[in-house]
Design an enzyme around this catalytic site. Structure first.
Site, PDB file in Angstrom:
ATOM      1  CB  SER A 218      -0.781   0.022   1.126  1.00 46.88           C
ATOM      2  OG  SER A 218       0.086   0.362   2.435  1.00 46.88           O
ATOM      3  CG  ASP A 219       1.558   5.987  -1.117  1.00 47.77           C
ATOM      4  OD1 ASP A 219       2.513   6.172  -0.446  1.00 47.77           O
ATOM      5  OD2 ASP A 219       1.133   6.847  -1.796  1.00 47.77           O
ATOM      6  CD1 TRP A 220       5.068   4.952   4.983  1.00 46.48           C
ATOM      7  CD2 TRP A 220       4.698   3.879   3.557  1.00 46.48           C
ATOM      8  NE1 TRP A 220       6.043   3.955   5.064  1.00 46.48           N
ATOM      9  CE2 TRP A 220       5.914   3.367   3.910  1.00 46.48           C
ATOM     10  CE3 TRP A 220       4.577   3.190   2.053  1.00 46.48           C
ATOM     11  CZ2 TRP A 220       6.906   2.450   3.373  1.00 46.48           C
ATOM     12  CZ3 TRP A 220       5.302   2.046   1.406  1.00 46.48           C
ATOM     13  CH2 TRP A 220       6.666   1.624   2.324  1.00 46.48           C
TER      14      TRP A 220
END
Ligand code: BGC
Length: 789
Positions: A218-220
């Site tokens: 995932s993106d952060w």
């Protein structure tokens, strides 16, 4: 691998699917698995901290990589980042970014390669191949539709299936075909589903259809839905903070909401990645010749500079004919060498344009004037007036710094535990060179006390209640205080920051300083006078971190501050004015037709000034070609707006992105896609298509060795409204000596002539023109080709 998985408890398996901190997965020593470490990013490898004690080679920004149109060079850049990753103990590099230049307002435009999916895909594949050659993984990002920043965590991007398949997904597909080991999913949603839970795109298309066998991270803080993300094709949720998995995912499995096989499938991918990058089993082996980071950064920079205008061969400059050169602009002294946000690294050094030009022109009087300073925040305290600049972290660790700016997320300098750090101090002795009103500034977030000599000049908090720290990093504030000081009398300057408990893992603090000096109007007058008395004036203009960065979009394409007026006044004072544009994305150049030469240098990385000097003086050719259309006026851009309406941005233009859109709208840009001048001339001699390959012969008709980017475009002979008028089908770079002819080959695979309809690819049979071109607006040879069904 399945044997290893069978040895793990459900809790252990789930622990491998989420960060244990900002940047890493936990180790499980029992099965020989070490902690897998990730790090940004696209221009350099930051490592798990941003500490100044551990600098990183900073390459030019990704748009610059694409402007080289040179996959072989980009692969070398990738190898260098692989080497940097290994040096810093990083297994997975959070790059490259292949979102498209859909609108120039995108705050992360500098971090994306191009407006064209084919060029983007070729550059990205070369980058990934280079990094992974050293046994370091990559995550091509952000899948998909993260082509702007406004409301990026929540916005739903509506993209037609055809535009997804023909424009936005191909770069990801190309990287998967090249063997990429990781994909990062985007913050935004696409067509109603958040990307981190997007089963259709992440599971069905990416994994099932394309056969991707790596991990999707995932993106952060993008993953927010425990079950949705688990069933939506995501494999790793990052970072540890606000992670929706862990305990909650264990419970979801126990409650039958997520099948355990789904967890096993993710763990299998994580272990496969760990084995590939040497975190499981033996470390990757191989002989890798050591690359010189500065040399690679220098070469990429020079190759990426795009000479868009060069009247009467102003460039290259002839050093022997120069007595006095004026170098003008705040960015000539303090170039913006990389873009803001997660792509930021701390380079070991930066060669400014002034320094680079000065070094290369020994014996010539190189004089400097600020002219205009577009930076809304004061630059960090540094330079000869400052001595003993040091940072102290809560009395537990201290270190010297070259400039009074600190920035990190994750590991602290000295590897201190964030729980032990409740504050920091930046201190140094300042001995003014001039009398008068010196301005000091504090920027960052938290509570600060600034003292100059005996005086406390500021005490206060610089953050808005309720804003998250991550967001604050991307939009810092500044407070200024003026103090009258006498030349030659040293004062101690101390900035103390109080950090709330447990928050020391995210710091962005600057102690700024500006000496007394002329006002904006006087600065321009001074610069024009300097230009008038010089053989040539080199003006560096550009953007600032406050207008061009991750986390927000630009609101204007104009150069900030008084830079346009500066260029006009300098050009009026000296007809031999060369403008160097230091911006990551297109900016308006309203004076361009009135200056002698214009060089676009992007964010040029740590060797900025050295590469610039080489190009201006003709040691190297400016090798770049525009990877994106450059507008004359903002209102001409066919796609500009990035403001969601009710949480939605609709890509209504479909496949008509970049030059495809400019052509459909019959609008003339300032500089066309593919444009860029070199220092020699080329004649296109022959073009033929043999067995699906275009063969192009060119001759160097100029007086010096040169490099040409041969671009091949395809046009349907009978244009229709459904398809673009033409599109890039391939490219090749060649070098040749004067009078030498070379032949390049460019494959035209089936996909060149296909469109996506009814759930599949279809070849559009008919007559096409195959064009060999110097640039989109400079076609040189055309042949016809009939494509069968
Ligand atoms: C960015 C990613 C980056 C991540 C980790 C996010 O805000 O969108 O590109 O890799 O942070 O720093």
């Amino acid at each position: 691998m399945d044997e290893l998985i069978s040895e793990l408890s459900l809790e252990e398996k789930v622990s491998l699917l989420g960060g244990q901190d900002f940047w890493s997965l936990p180790e499980i020593a029992r099965i020989g698995l070490r902690s897998l470490v990730m790090s940004d990013g696209p221009v350099g490898v930051r490592g798990t901290g941003w500490a100044p004690e551990d600098p990183s080679v900073a390459l030019p920004s990704p748009t610059a990589l694409a402007a080289t149109w040179d996959p072989e060079l980009v692969e070398r850049a990738g190898r260098l980042l692989g080497q940097e990753s290994r040096r810093k103990g990083v297994h997975l590099l959070l790059a490259p970014t292949v979102n498209l230049h859909r609108t120039p307002l995108n705050g992360r435009h500098f971090e994306c390669f191009s407006e064209d999916p084919l060029l983007t895909g070729e550059i990205a594949a070369a980058f990934v191949t280079g990094v992974q050659a050293l046994g370091v993984g990559t995550t091509v990002k952000h899948l998909v539709g993260n082509d702007f920043e406004t409301e990026r965590m929540t916005v739903d991007v509506r993209i037609s299936e055809r535009a997804l398949r023909e424009v936005y997904l191909p770069p990801f597909e190309r990287v998967v075909r090249a063997g990429g080991w990781g994909v990062m999913s985007a913050y935004n949603g696409v067509n109603g589903s958040p990307m981190s839970s997007h089963a259709e795109l992440q599971q069905r298309v990416l994994k099932d259809e394309w056969g991707f066998d790596g991990i999707v991270v995932s993106d952060w803080r993008a993953a927010r839905d425990t079950v949705g993300a688990a069933l939506g094709g995501l494999d790793i949720a990052m970072p540890a903070m606000q992670n929706p998995w862990g305990e909650a995912l264990v419970e979801a499995v126990r409650a039958g909401l997520v099948p355990e096989e789904e967890i096993d499938a993710k763990v299998r991918r994580v272990l496969r990645l760990a084995a590939r990058v040497g975190a499981l089993g033996p470390p990757p082996s191989g002989e890798w010749p050591e690359l010189d980071g500065s040399a690679v950064a220098h070469e990429v920079a020079a190759r990426s500079f795009v000479l868009v205008r060069n009247e009467d061969f102003t460039l290259p400059l002839e050093p022997a004919a120069l007595t006095r050169v004026a170098v003008i602009g705040a960015l000539a002294l303090d170039a913006r060498v990389l873009g803001g946000g997660s792509a930021t690294v701390t380079p070991p050094h930066v060669i400014s344009p002034l320094e680079g030009i000065g070094r290369s022109l020994s014996g010539v009087d190189v004089a400097y004037a600020t002219g205009a300073d577009p930076r809304p925040f004061l630059p960090p305290a540094r330079g000869p007036e400052w001595t003993g600049l040091r940072v102290d972290l809560a009395g537990k660790y201290d270190f010297a710094v070259g400039e009074a700016a600190l920035r990190w997320i994750g590991d602290l300098p000295g590897r201190l535990d964030p729980a032990d750090v409740d504050g920091l101090t930046i201190a140094g002795t300042f001995t003014p060179a001039v009398d008068g009103e010196h301005v000091f500034a504090v920027s960052g977030f938290g509570t600060f006390v600034l003292t100059v000599g005996e005086r406390e000049v500021y005490r206060g908090a610089l953050h808005v209640e309720g804003t998250e720290r991550g967001e604050l990093l991307l939009s810092p504030r500044e407070h200024r205080a003026a103090v009258t000081l006498a030349a030659g009398v040293p004062v101690e300057v101390i900035l103390t920051q109080i950090i709330p408990a447990g928050m020391a893992h995210t710091v962005s603090t600057t102690l700024g300083h500006r000496p007394p000096g002329p006002d904006a109007a006087e600065m321009i007058t001074e610069a024009a006078a300097l230009a008038a008395g010089s053989d040539v004036a080199i003006v560096v203009v550009g953007t600032t971190e406050q207008v061009e960065s991750e986390g927000f979009d630009r609101t204007s394409l104009a150069l900030p501050g008084t830079q346009d007026e500066l260029v006009r006044r300098v050009a009026a004072a000296n007809p031999r004015t060369v403008v160097v544009v230091n911006a990551g994305a297109p900016v308006l150049l309203p004076w361009a037709d009135d200056v002698a030469a214009v060089v676009l240098t992007w964010f040029p990385g740590q060797e900025a000034g050295a590469a610039l000097a080489d190009v201006l003086l003709g040691v190297l050719e400016p090798g770049g070609r525009l990877p994106t259309t450059w507008p004359r006026r903002a209102e001409d851009c066919p796609v500009l707006d990035v403001t969601p309406q009710g949480g939605v941005v609709s890509y209504d233009e479909g496949v008509f992105v970049g030059y495809r859109a400019w052509q459909r709208a019959s609008r003339e840009p300032h500089y066309a896609f593919g444009h860029g001048l070199g220092y020699t001339t080329w004649s296109y001699e022959a073009l033929r298509v043999v067995d699906g390959t275009a063969e192009i012969t060119v001759t160097n008709t100029g007086a010096r060795e040169g490099r040409e980017v041969i671009q091949v475009y395809v046009r349907p002979a009978a244009p229709d409204d459904e398809r673009p008028a033409e599109w890039l089908a391939g490219f090749a770079t060649v070098t040749a000596h004067p009078d030498e002819s070379v032949t390049a080959r460019v494959d035209l695979p089936e996909r060149t002539f296909q469109t996506w309809a009814d759930g599949g690819w279809h070849t559009v049979a008919g007559d096409y023109e195959i064009v060999a071109a110097h640039a989109l607006d400079d076609p040189r040879l055309v042949v016809s080709l009939t494509v069968g069904a």
